[in-house]
Structures are given as structure tokens and as C-alpha cells.
Design a protein around this motif. Structure first.
Motif, short mmCIF file in Angstrom:
data_model
loop_
_atom_site.label_atom_id
_atom_site.label_comp_id
_atom_site.label_asym_id
_atom_site.label_seq_id
_atom_site.Cartn_x
_atom_site.Cartn_y
_atom_site.Cartn_z
N MET A 1 53.65 7.52 26.77
CA MET A 1 54.38 6.26 26.83
C MET A 1 53.46 5.18 26.83
N GLY A 2 52.34 5.10 27.67
CA GLY A 2 51.35 3.95 27.72
C GLY A 2 50.72 3.80 26.27
N THR A 3 50.30 4.90 25.52
CA THR A 3 49.95 4.57 24.40
C THR A 3 50.96 4.01 23.19
N LEU A 4 52.34 4.52 23.44
CA LEU A 4 53.19 3.65 22.72
C LEU A 4 53.27 2.21 22.90
N LYS A 5 53.14 1.82 24.10
CA LYS A 5 53.35 0.54 24.52
C LYS A 5 52.18 -0.40 23.70
N VAL A 6 50.93 0.35 23.57
CA VAL A 6 49.55 -0.36 23.14
C VAL A 6 50.09 -0.40 21.69
N GLU A 430 35.95 14.62 15.17
CA GLU A 430 36.42 15.60 16.12
C GLU A 430 37.77 15.90 15.79
N ARG A 431 38.85 15.01 15.51
CA ARG A 431 40.30 15.52 15.69
C ARG A 431 40.42 15.78 14.21
N PHE A 432 39.67 15.09 13.34
CA PHE A 432 40.12 15.63 11.84
C PHE A 432 39.72 16.86 11.74
N SER A 433 38.59 17.24 12.31
CA SER A 433 37.84 18.56 11.94
C SER A 433 38.70 19.66 12.60
N ALA A 434 39.35 19.53 14.02
CA ALA A 434 40.04 20.54 14.65
C ALA A 434 41.22 20.36 14.17
N ASP A 435 42.05 19.46 14.05
CA ASP A 435 43.56 19.53 13.41
C ASP A 435 43.86 19.36 12.06
N HIS A 497 47.75 8.44 7.35
CA HIS A 497 49.23 8.08 7.28
C HIS A 497 49.92 9.14 6.37
N LYS A 498 49.04 9.96 5.70
CA LYS A 498 49.52 11.13 4.92
C LYS A 498 49.66 12.45 5.54
N LEU A 499 49.15 12.21 6.99
CA LEU A 499 49.36 13.56 7.87
C LEU A 499 50.77 13.96 8.36
N GLU A 500 50.98 14.77 9.07
CA GLU A 500 52.52 14.88 9.43
C GLU A 500 52.12 15.76 10.80
N GLY A 501 53.35 15.55 11.36
CA GLY A 501 53.50 16.16 12.83
C GLY A 501 52.57 15.67 13.88
N SER A 502 52.39 16.83 14.82
CA SER A 502 51.28 16.41 15.98
C SER A 502 49.99 15.79 15.33
N GLU A 503 49.49 16.20 14.12
CA GLU A 503 48.26 15.79 13.61
C GLU A 503 48.12 14.30 13.27
N ARG A 504 49.32 13.86 12.90
CA ARG A 504 49.53 12.57 12.66
C ARG A 504 49.47 11.57 13.85
N ARG A 506 48.52 12.50 16.91
CA ARG A 506 47.22 12.38 17.54
C ARG A 506 46.18 11.32 16.72
N LEU A 507 46.11 11.29 15.45
CA LEU A 507 45.31 10.43 14.96
C LEU A 507 45.68 9.08 14.90
N ASN A 508 47.00 8.81 14.82
CA ASN A 508 47.64 7.44 14.89
C ASN A 508 47.29 6.93 16.44
N ARG A 509 47.39 7.69 17.24
CA ARG A 509 46.87 7.23 18.64
C ARG A 509 45.58 6.60 18.60
N LEU A 510 44.75 7.29 18.15
CA LEU A 510 43.42 6.70 17.83
C LEU A 510 43.45 5.49 16.86
N GLY A 511 43.97 5.55 15.89
CA GLY A 511 44.16 4.19 14.93
C GLY A 511 44.61 3.20 15.65
N SER A 512 45.75 3.26 16.60
CA SER A 512 46.12 2.00 17.34
C SER A 512 45.14 1.39 18.11
N GLN A 513 44.41 2.09 18.65
CA GLN A 513 43.07 1.45 19.24
C GLN A 513 41.60 1.07 18.42
#
Length: 527
Positions: A1-6, A430-435, A497-504, A506-513
């Protein structure tokens, strides 16, 4: 939720930029408009997800007091409008006062946080969550208010707007029944830095004074001060109260003042350097706690003496044979006498207690000469001379802080931003490679190109960071920073933005920072 606030605060910061047509240092080009609109759409989607996450973070829902809902909506809307008005005033005043440039991003962020609260209220968000969001707004506004009111040459229109926002913030504090907020994480960071600086000072005392009675007595006093700093950090971590922080900070000052007064007369450059670092951290703590920093003529006198000694050591270390190897030796020969003369004028004015405006003007003249000299020394390969140049630059920076001056371009902050972008780029890879790369849901070509774009973004941030650290002129890097911004736009729009589900997610979380850093970079480089 903290990430969502950010995320939502980031979203509204970006929308605030888009809505301001007169942003002098962040021009609203179609490319940037598209960037912000795409980020706005994707981040809102990620923010307004399962409401059960909100309950996990904030606990059981709290009913909103019915008689306060309308009052809150009215006051937060007024706050948002006034913050927008303040930003417009600052973007106009910045042409006459470049020191205001550093306040543009924080003002946008405060405006964005107010818009967050307004939107959350319109969506019927429960009261506890609104209260927590407001505490963040209150914390950030109070620090910005302090900094603006301490800015030399702030216009009457800006001061009026700041006063009005202070009044609205106070009303909202009463409505939410919250006490004034400080940035506790930053407070703990500064106390950690203070402890590190104190330990370095103790090492300097032990080495420079040896096994003498004076050294033993100083170290006994110093350890008591270090324990007070630890107690200060522990108290704010447990009680989370500004009043507690103020009380413990005052106790630290009562111990530090007499201790430091025994060290400055030693005129030891290693001890002085540690003292300067501690005083810099002390000024940052004053600012964080909204305490007025008084101009200390004794400190200014010590700094000019240190600066004079730094210049003398640098010029003595530069032998004729070394000077002849430098490409810009003519500049050094020409500028050095002017630098000494400017420093002597500033020293004399400080001794005569001249007005602050005159001291600031004379400092700027001296600092301009120093920048010419520093640039001329960049082709030097002698490690001892380079160390003296760096040491002198630190004293210059301490003098600037003591005179309460802000630079129009903060090179250190810009390098920190670029280092952060480089680091986040590594995490994106790292996330793009793994996810994504190993996920059969996505086309192989799409995954490889996405990873390659992440690598390009990271490498570009790294290269700009390196050149800036080598002393490159910011004007020369503006076009490359613009390319970096456009690269982030492309990466975010065409891949994340074209990713789906948990991948999107996790990467959105990085993008918001990453996005707030990109916005700050655009402001700093006037893109």
C-alpha cells in the motif's frame, strides 16, 4: 500500500506539470504531454486496485465524520488552488531570482499531494487513509514553507501565498487532529550521518593530537556527544514527535557548542574538515526541524581563514614544472591574483560585520573566480594537487551554506538523480529478464527488444552521470538528458504498459519511482 500511495502522488505531480502552461523550466512540449498522459493513465489503474490492500495497510475502515466531509473538501480544494497560484508566482519570479529554481519541484509535489487528497475524497476514501495522506502533505509543505520563507529576495506575492497556505494547512491539521509532521526518515538519515562524522572527527583527534592529555579529554567529551546523537535518533524512532526531536536536538547543541569551540583554535586542516561536515549536517537538521539558522560571524571568519589556507596550500603545491604541464596555465596565472583579492575583500567584510546582501555578493564574485581556476586545474594529473582542489571546493561549499545561498544548478543533486536512474535501470533489467524474457506469454522479439531498451536507458544515464562528474557544462548535456527522457517515455509506453498481470505490477512499481526523478531532471536541465 505504501507503494500505491507513492504512485498516486507521482501521478498528480505529473498532471500538475501538464496543467501548468507557464512552466519556465519544464516546457510543456507534445512529447512531455504524451509522457505524462500515458503515465497518468497507467499509474491510476495500478493505484485504484483491490480495496482490501488499503484495509491491510490502514486497518479496519473508520467512518468519516459527516459534519467534516464538506469542510475538508472545501479546504483541500482551496489549498490546491493556492499551491497552483504559488507555483505560477515562482515560475515568474525565477527570472529575477535563480535561487527559486530549487523550489519548483517541491511546490509541484505539494500541489500534487493536495490533488491526491481531493481525488481520494471524491472517491469516498475512508477517513483513516485520508488522514495518513494528509500527514505526508503536512510534512512536505511545512519544510517547503520554511525554505521559501528563508529564501532571500522572495517576492511579496509569493510570501502572501505561503502565508495563506500555512493558514490552510493549520486548519486541516485541526480537522484531522494531527500534530505538525517532520520527515522522520530524513531525520534518522541525518543523525546516522552525524554519528559517522563524529567518529571520523574522533579519529582525526586521535591521529593529529596523539596520546596527549588534551586528546583524551576531548575524546571523553566527544563520546558523550555521540551518545546524545544516538539517543536523539532512538527517541524520534520510538516517540515520532517533533517536540521530542527538538528537545533532544537542543541537548546535542548544548554539548556540541563548547566542544567545537575547543577544536577550531587548533587550526588543523583535517579536524577542520570534519568540523565543517558536522556543521553542514547541523544546518540540515535545523532546516528539517524548521529552526531558524542564524548567521554566525565567527563561523564565517573561521571559514574564510580555512579558505585562505586552502588557497595558499594549493598555490604552493603547484610548482612551476607542474604548471607548465597544464593546458590552461594562462588562466591560472591570470585568475589566481583576482581570486586572492576577492577572498580578501570577503574576509574584510565579514570582520566588519557588513550586511548579508553584501557578503553574498562578494562571495559570488569570489566563487566565480574559483570556478574558473577549478576548471583550469582539471587537466592536472598530480594526485596531491587534485586532493587540494577537492578540499578547497568543500570549503567553498561550506561557505555558501553558511551564507544561506542556493546554486542555480546543483551539480551534486543532478549526479545523485542520474545515479538513482542508473540504479533503477539496473533493477528494470533484472525484473525484465526474470519476469518477461522467460515468460512464454510474451513474443520473444518483444521481450528481447524490451530488455535491450532497458539496457540502453541504463547506459545512457550512466554516461551522462560520468560526464557530469567530470565537470561537463550542464548546457552541453541538455540534449542528451532530453534523449534520456524520451527514452524513458518510449520504454514506459511501448513495453512496460503492454505487460500484464504481476509483471506489469512489479515493473510499474519501479516506474513510479523513476518518474519523479525524470521530472526533477527535466526541471534541473530546463528541458
Amino acid at each position: 500500500m505504501g507503494t500505491l500511495k507513492v504512485r498516486l502522488r507521482t501521478v498528480l505531480a505529473l498532471s500538475a506539470v501538464c496543467l501548468c502552461a507557464n512552466v519556465a523550466f519544464a516546457q510543456n512540449t507534445p512529447q512531455r504531454q504524451e509522457l505524462f498522459e500515458n503515465l497518468l493513465r497507467s499509474l491510476i489503474e495500478s493505484r485504484m486496485e483491490d480495496s482490501q490492500q488499503s484495509q491491510q495497510f490502514y486497518g479496519p475502515p473508520t467512518n468519516r465524520p459527516g459534519n467534516q466531509s464538506q469542510a475538508f473538501r472545501t479546504q483541500i480544494n482551496q489549498f490546491t488552488q493556492e499551491a497552483s497560484r504559488l507555483f505560477d508566482v515562482l515560475t515568474t519570479d525565477v527570472y529575477q531570482n535563480l535561487g527559486l529554481k530549487t523550489h519548483l519541484n517541491p511546490t509541484l509535489e505539494v500541489q500534487a499531494q493536495a490533488m491526491v487528497l481531493s481525488q481520494l475524497s471524491d472517491r469516498g476514501t475512508e477517513w483513516t487513509m485520508l488522514r495518513n495522506e494528509f500527514q505526508t502533505l503536512d510534512r512536505d509543505w511545512r519544510l517547503l514553507s520554511y525554505r521559501l520563507k528563508a529564501t532571500s529576495g522572495l517576492s511579496n506575492a509569493a510570501r502572501t501565498s505561503v502565508t495563506r497556505l500555512d493558514e490552510l494547512d493549520k486548519q486541516l491539521c485541526t480537522l484531522f487532529e494531527v500534530s505538525p509532521q517532520i520527515d522522520q526518515r530524513e531525520f534518522l538519515r541525518l543523525t546516522d550521518s552525524l554519528q559517522t562524522d563524529l567518529r571520523n572527527l574522533f579519529d582525526d583527534i586521535s591521529i593529529e593530537l596523539g596520546r596527549t592529555q588534551q586528546a583524551r579529554e576531548l575524546l571523553v567529551q566527544g563520546r558523550l556527544i555521540e551518545q546524545q546523537v544516538r539517543f536523539m535518533a532512538s527517541a524520534i524512532d520510538v516517540q515520532q514527535s517533533r517536540e521530542t526531536a527538538l528537545s533532544e536536538f537542543k541537548k546535542f547543541h548544548d554539548l556540541w557548542g563548547p566542544f567545537a569551540s575547543q577544536l577550531w583554535p587548533l587550526r588543523n586542516r583535517y579536524i577542520e574538515r570534519s568540523l565543517q561536515r558536522i556543521e553542514q549536517t547541523d544546518r540540515e537538521l535545523h532546516e528539517l526541524l524548521w529552526l531558524e539558522v542564524q548567521v554566525d560571524n565567527r563561523q564565517l571568519t573561521r571559514l574564510t581563514e580555512s579558505l585562505t589556507n586552502d588557497f595558499d596550500r594549493l598555490f604552493k603545491a603547484t610548482t612551476l614544472s607542474q604548471l607548465m604541464t597544464l593546458k590552461d596555465r594562462d588562466v591560472i596565472i591570470r585568475v589566481a591574483p583576482d581570486l586572492n583579492a576577492a577572498n580578501n575583500r570577503l574576509s574584510q567584510s565579514i570582520k566588519e560585520n557588513r550586511p548579508m546582501q553584501q557578503l553574498q555578493s562578494e562571495y559570488r564574485t569570489m566563487e566565480q573566480k574559483w570556478r574558473q581556476l577549478e576548471t583550469a586545474y582539471r587537466t592536472c594529473t598530480e594526485s596531491d594537487i587534485l586532493r587540494l582542489v577537492k578540499s578547497t571546493d568543500l570549503t567553498i561549499a561550506s561557505m555558501q551554506d553558511a551564507l544561506q545561498l542556493k546554486t542555480s544548478f546543483d551539480r551534486t543533486r543532478a549526479m545523485q538523480l542520474l545515479a538513482s536512474l542508473e540504479n533503477f535501470g539496473e533493477h528494470l533489467q533484472e525484473r525484465f529478464s526474470a519476469d518477461v524474457l522467460t515468460n512464454t506469454r510474451y513474443n520473444r522479439k518483444f521481450s528481447i527488444q524490451g530488455l535491450h531498451t532497458c539496457q540502453q536507458f541504463t547506459a545512457f544515464a550512466r554516461n551522462i552521470h560520468y560526464d557530469l562528474s567530470e565537470g561537463a557544462n550542464p548546457d552541453e548535456l541538455r540534449a542528451r538528458c532530453d534523449t534520456l527522457v524520451r527514452g524513458w517515455n518510449y520504454l514506459n509506453d511501448e513495453y512496460i504498459h503492454k505487460l500484464e498481470g504481476s509483471e506489469r505490477e512489479r515493473l510499474n512499481r519501479l516506474g513510479s519511482q523513476i518518474t519523479p526523478l525524470i521530472v526533477q531532471l527535466q526541471t534541473m536541465f530546463e528541458i
